[in-house]
Enzyme design. Structure first.
Site, short mmCIF file in Angstrom:
data_model
loop_
_atom_site.label_atom_id
_atom_site.label_comp_id
_atom_site.label_asym_id
_atom_site.label_seq_id
_atom_site.Cartn_x
_atom_site.Cartn_y
_atom_site.Cartn_z
N LYS A 211 0.89 -1.17 0.00
CA LYS A 211 0.00 0.00 0.00
C LYS A 211 0.92 1.22 0.00
O LYS A 211 0.80 2.15 0.82
CB LYS A 211 -0.91 -0.05 1.24
CG LYS A 211 -1.98 1.01 1.28
CD LYS A 211 -3.16 0.74 0.36
CE LYS A 211 -4.08 1.94 0.35
NZ LYS A 211 -5.25 1.77 -0.54
N ASP A 268 -0.65 -11.81 6.21
CA ASP A 268 -1.59 -12.50 7.11
C ASP A 268 -2.98 -12.49 6.49
O ASP A 268 -3.68 -13.51 6.44
CB ASP A 268 -1.58 -11.76 8.46
CG ASP A 268 -2.48 -12.41 9.49
OD1 ASP A 268 -2.52 -13.65 9.55
OD2 ASP A 268 -3.15 -11.67 10.23
C1 IPM Z 1 -1.44 -16.65 11.46
C2 IPM Z 1 -2.23 -16.23 12.66
C3 IPM Z 1 -1.30 -15.56 13.67
C4 IPM Z 1 -0.79 -14.29 13.02
C5 IPM Z 1 -1.93 -15.27 15.04
C6 IPM Z 1 -2.43 -16.54 15.70
C7 IPM Z 1 -1.00 -14.54 15.95
O1 IPM Z 1 -3.29 -15.43 12.29
O2 IPM Z 1 -0.46 -17.40 11.62
O3 IPM Z 1 -1.80 -16.25 10.35
O4 IPM Z 1 -1.43 -13.23 13.10
O5 IPM Z 1 0.26 -14.34 12.40
MG MG Z 2 -3.54 -15.30 10.17
#
Ligand code: IPM
Ligand code: MG
Length: 372
Positions: A211, A268
């Site tokens: 972004k 993510d």
């Molecule tokens: C992932 C999960 C994790 C993250 C959480 C559980 C901390 O969502 O592995 O994608 O945010 O990385």
């Molecule tokens: Mg995740």
């Protein structure tokens, strides 16, 4: 036969169920793996104030790889309330153990393949085969956060702020700050990992997700380095997309994409969307890969309401184990596990509830093991 030491980290919730099913498959694969159990998860936060105890950190320092199930996470205040009485009020702060493992062991490469196995009733489109590379140690996950904002930081921010900045005239307890920190090294190496993968496996295109039009410093750096790195891979098409737009385009034209690479938070988000397109979190597998250690896991959470019911789909964890074997160099066995999983999905006789069936977690594990 080569032998390997594997840290076995079921965690809690359905992490325990899916790891049990995965072990059935790994045992059937007849490799020389030594499993060493590691304590991790909610229970250890409540009892010891640490969801990733030091003894588990030490274990991770002496194994070849780790397989991790899932753990329950709760917001800071709720987490504090569940500590044993003697630990309360000591200022302990809950931080996700997986995020800590990623940082502590520099597991910078979060690799998330999202493949639509033929015949999976949950596929968004048959034939999808996307691979997400997510930077795994920096960005908004850096862990540099303030609420309330300390005076020193508040005065620096105020002196730099444009007069219209929403926080310019606020007291430090009226706002919070989370720092997005991206380094040249961190950005460059994840982009390189994505291009190396594309080169090795004959992938056509790498799309950089960013972004940079708004988040100019950090995403701008990421994009600038990506453009540089891309020059070294003329046979791979280089593509750029804004994170918001790609959410629409991925759904509209998923076959326009191949390998995607993103800073931590966008990665993510994008990887959840891609996992959903190939069957949801029951199919989302993930590797957290560093130079010396790699920790493999399903991307789903601990789903406490299903804990111990042997209801959830273990395929994500079984595919994570397959990724672990690839990383260890046991590629032939990894390929067999993937083929067995694909065959069970295609046959459609054994299906967990998410796939519209009534099979249990362990029945799925046994069906895959039986095809090895
Ligand atoms: C992932 C999960 C994790 C993250 C959480 C559980 C901390 O969502 O592995 O994608 O945010 O990385
Ligand atoms: Mg995740």
């Amino acid at each position: 036969m080569k032998s390997y030491k594997i840290a076995w980290l079921p965690g809690d919730g359905v992490g325990i169920d899916v790891m049990e099913a995965t072990r059935i498959v790994l045992d059937a694969a007849k490799l020389n793996l030594e499993y060493i159990h590691g304590d991790i998860g909610w229970e250890f936060w409540c009892k010891e104030g640490d969801a990733l105890p030091q003894r588990t950190v030490e274990l991770l320092g002496r194994v070849d790889a780790a397989l991790f199930g899932a753990i329950t996470s709760k917001p800071v205040k709720a987490a504090e309330a569940e500590l044993v009485p003697e630990l309360k009020g000591k200022g302990l702060t809950y931080r996700s153990p997986i995020v800590r493992m990623r940082q502590q062991f520099d597991l910078y490469n979060c690799l998330r393949p999202c493949k639509a196995y033929p015949g999976n009733p949950l596929n968004y489109k048959e034939g999808l085969d996307l691979v997400v590379f997510r930077e795994n140690t920096e960005d908004l996950y850096a862990g540099v956060e303030f609420n309330p904002v300390p005076k020193e930081l508040a005065s620096v921010l105020t002196s730099l702020a444009k007069p219209f900045a929403p926080f310019a005239k606020l007291e430090g307890n009226q706002y919070a700050v989370s720092c997005k920190i991206n380094t040249r090294k961190g950005s460059e190496r994840i982009v390189r990992a994505a291009f190396d993968f594309a080169r090795k496996f004959g992938r056509k295109k790498v799309t950089i997700v960013h972004k940079a039009n708004v988040v100019r410093a950090t995403d701008g750096l990421f994009l600038e380095l990506a453009r540089e790195v891309a020059k070294g891979y003329p046979e791979v098409t280089f593509d750029e997309a804004n994170v918001d737009a790609i959410m629409m385009w991925l759904l509209k034209n998923p076959f326009n994409y191949d390998v995607l690479v993103a800073p931590n938070l966008y990665g993510d988000i994008v990887s959840d969307l891609c996992a959903q397109m190939v069957g949801g979190l029951g199919f989302g597998c993930s590797g957290n890969i560093g130079e010396k250690l790699a920790v493999f896991e399903p991307t789903h959470g601990s789903a406490p309401k299903y804990a111990g019911q042997y209801k959830v789909n273990p395929i994500a964890t079984i595919l994570a184990a397959k990724m672990m074997l690839d990383w260890l160099g046991e590629t032939a066995t990894a390929a067999k596990i993937e083929a067995a999983t694909a065959a069970v999905i295609k046959e459609g006789k054994v299906r967990t509830y998410d796939m519209g069936g009534t099979s249990t977690t362990l029945e799925m594990g046994k069906a895959i093991a039986a095809k090895l």
